[in-house]
Design an enzyme around this catalytic site. Structure first.
Site, short mmCIF file in Angstrom:
data_model
loop_
_atom_site.label_atom_id
_atom_site.label_comp_id
_atom_site.label_asym_id
_atom_site.label_seq_id
_atom_site.Cartn_x
_atom_site.Cartn_y
_atom_site.Cartn_z
N HIS A 152 0.92 -1.14 0.00
CA HIS A 152 0.00 0.00 0.00
C HIS A 152 0.95 1.19 0.00
O HIS A 152 1.79 1.31 0.90
CB HIS A 152 -0.86 -0.01 1.27
CG HIS A 152 -1.87 1.09 1.34
ND1 HIS A 152 -3.22 0.81 1.45
CD2 HIS A 152 -1.76 2.43 1.34
CE1 HIS A 152 -3.89 1.95 1.53
NE2 HIS A 152 -3.02 2.95 1.46
N HIS A 158 3.17 4.10 0.58
CA HIS A 158 3.42 4.83 1.81
C HIS A 158 4.80 5.46 1.79
O HIS A 158 5.68 5.02 1.06
CB HIS A 158 3.27 3.92 3.04
CG HIS A 158 4.22 2.77 3.09
ND1 HIS A 158 4.05 1.63 2.32
CD2 HIS A 158 5.35 2.56 3.80
CE1 HIS A 158 5.03 0.77 2.57
NE2 HIS A 158 5.84 1.32 3.46
#
Length: 107
Positions: free
Chosen positions: A97, A99
């Site tokens: 994800h 980041h």
């Protein structure tokens, strides 16, 4: 949302995190294994697996992430910082994800 994604679960409040900042698009929370005196993770609420999956429509969100990084710099009263994005397994990415790690120093 990806139901198997740890960061999506943090966004959805299924997994606890020490949230430092949150708005409609971005969440900032403290890393559970800090590598600097201040170690924050800045993530979009939208699930984007890697930097290489960012589309043209996501560019305003990417800009917002950098604005939030600046806000955290000032809020944390940092003297210096590193903003790090690891991309893909070979680049050191562990959670898929998008980041950024914000490593900060106050002295």
């Amino acid at each position: 949302m990806d139901s198997n994604c740890l960061f999506c679960k943090i966004v959805d409040k299924q997994v606890p995190a020490k949230i430092e900042y949150e708005d409609d698009d971005v969440v900032v929370f403290h890393d559970i294994n800090p590598r600097a005196p201040v170690h924050l993770l800045i993530i979009p609420k939208k699930h984007i697996a890697t930097m290489m999956d960012v589309k043209a429509e996501d560019l305003p969100l990417m800009s917002k992430i950098h604005e939030v990084a600046q806000e955290m710099y000032h809020k944390q009263e940092l003297k210096g910082m590193r903003l790090i994005n690891n991309c893909n397994k070979e680049g050191g990415q562990e959670v898929f994800h998008l980041h950024y790690h914000l490593w900060g120093w106050k002295e």
